[in-house]
Design an enzyme around this catalytic site. Sequence first.
Site, short mmCIF file in Angstrom:
data_model
loop_
_atom_site.label_atom_id
_atom_site.label_comp_id
_atom_site.label_asym_id
_atom_site.label_seq_id
_atom_site.Cartn_x
_atom_site.Cartn_y
_atom_site.Cartn_z
N GLN A 1 58.42 26.37 21.96
CA GLN A 1 57.16 26.09 21.32
C GLN A 1 57.50 24.86 20.35
O GLN A 1 58.63 24.65 20.27
CB GLN A 1 56.45 27.13 20.26
CG GLN A 1 57.79 27.79 19.56
CD GLN A 1 57.64 29.47 19.33
OE1 GLN A 1 56.41 29.57 19.20
NE2 GLN A 1 58.46 29.89 18.73
N HIS B 1 54.81 39.13 3.47
CA HIS B 1 56.02 39.62 3.97
C HIS B 1 56.05 40.96 3.07
O HIS B 1 56.70 42.10 3.73
CB HIS B 1 57.15 38.98 3.85
CG HIS B 1 57.20 37.73 4.58
ND1 HIS B 1 57.00 36.48 4.25
CD2 HIS B 1 57.55 37.78 5.82
CE1 HIS B 1 56.87 35.74 5.47
NE2 HIS B 1 57.41 36.55 6.47
N ASP C 1 62.17 33.37 10.56
CA ASP C 1 62.02 32.77 9.20
C ASP C 1 62.83 33.46 8.33
O ASP C 1 63.52 33.00 7.34
CB ASP C 1 60.80 32.27 8.65
CG ASP C 1 59.82 33.50 8.34
OD1 ASP C 1 60.29 34.44 7.71
OD2 ASP C 1 58.59 33.48 8.95
N ASP D 1 63.05 38.46 24.50
CA ASP D 1 61.55 38.80 24.46
C ASP D 1 61.12 40.29 24.07
O ASP D 1 62.00 41.21 24.40
CB ASP D 1 60.97 38.73 25.71
CG ASP D 1 59.57 39.11 26.16
OD1 ASP D 1 58.81 38.37 25.47
OD2 ASP D 1 59.08 40.23 26.53
N GLY D 2 60.33 40.34 23.14
CA GLY D 2 60.11 41.56 22.55
C GLY D 2 59.57 42.58 23.27
O GLY D 2 59.98 43.73 23.12
N ASP E 1 56.05 41.10 13.46
CA ASP E 1 55.84 40.02 13.01
C ASP E 1 55.40 38.68 14.18
O ASP E 1 56.17 37.80 14.16
CB ASP E 1 57.01 39.48 11.96
CG ASP E 1 56.70 38.08 11.19
OD1 ASP E 1 55.26 37.85 11.13
OD2 ASP E 1 57.52 37.62 10.63
N THR F 1 53.35 36.04 16.05
CA THR F 1 52.03 35.00 16.18
C THR F 1 50.86 35.32 16.48
O THR F 1 50.61 36.74 16.85
CB THR F 1 52.77 33.78 16.98
OG1 THR F 1 52.70 33.93 18.05
CG2 THR F 1 54.13 33.33 16.20
N PRO G 1 53.92 32.12 23.29
CA PRO G 1 54.73 33.20 23.28
C PRO G 1 54.49 34.52 22.70
O PRO G 1 55.10 35.53 23.12
CB PRO G 1 56.24 32.39 22.79
CG PRO G 1 55.96 31.02 22.63
CD PRO G 1 54.25 30.76 22.68
#
Length: 286
Positions: A33, A64, A88, A140-141, A158, A160, A165
């Site tokens: 990305q 969070h 992050d 990959d989740g 968490d 996007t 992705p």
Amino acid sequence: MAENTMWHETLHDQFGQYFAVDNVLYHEKTDHQDLIIFENAAFGRVMALDGVVQTTERDEFIYHEMMTHVPLLAHGHAKHVLIIGGGDGAMLREVTRHKNVETITMVEIDAGVVSFCRQYLPNHNAGSYDDPRFTLVIDDGVNFVNQTHQTFDVIISDCTDPIGPGESLFTSAFYEGCKRCLNPGGIFVAQNGVCFLQQDEALDSHRKLSHYFSDVGFYQAAIPTYYGGIMTFAWATDNGALRHLSSEIIQARFHAAGLKCRYYNPAIHAAAFALPQYLHDALSAQ
């Protein structure tokens, strides 16, 4: 991108928000990305992926804290936590504050995000990557939750938005995999967008999650960076009582954990499950 220009978020076609770019810290295409981190006088350091704001220093604590403390305190004795995404490091930071948690596994598809955020968003992770309970998996989740032999008490997605992705983290294959590796009585939560503008996203998640969990709902928080109203978080478990714990129980767990938060508190916990009528009506109409 030049400094002292305006950066336009491209999540929505017909409207959006702008940020003044005071200083570009990093801008590059990773393996997956387009990633930019820049400074803004009002929001501090801002990270965006593929033209969509992901996090800012100014208000990240709201997102969070609500994504971690709500499920962890509702569960009450979570030992093993899985974070999907979260490169992050701020979700990890909040989970590490729970001393009863024994293992924290984070699955991030993009190693570049982790590397860049360690350097450019140090306040987000606050050293949590060095916690001995933490394991980072670059994968990959969907693949991870369907292949792992580990099981977890709380799973935090968490993700996007459901584009690029992150799209696979809103599929039945992902939700089925999460149910597969979630311990009995465990809790799954995920960000589900701003429901006033992205209602279809919430409805789709509710419909799919209901195939795998007996208690599916949402809770909410108002996060300034995520434009358009309250942000909804998907909630799924097979223990329906966990969504309706008394304020006394949450208060006791909060104090026992020794947490000092900037947004979350036991009263916010209870209030977060109160949803606007338009969302209730939309869910009932499905």
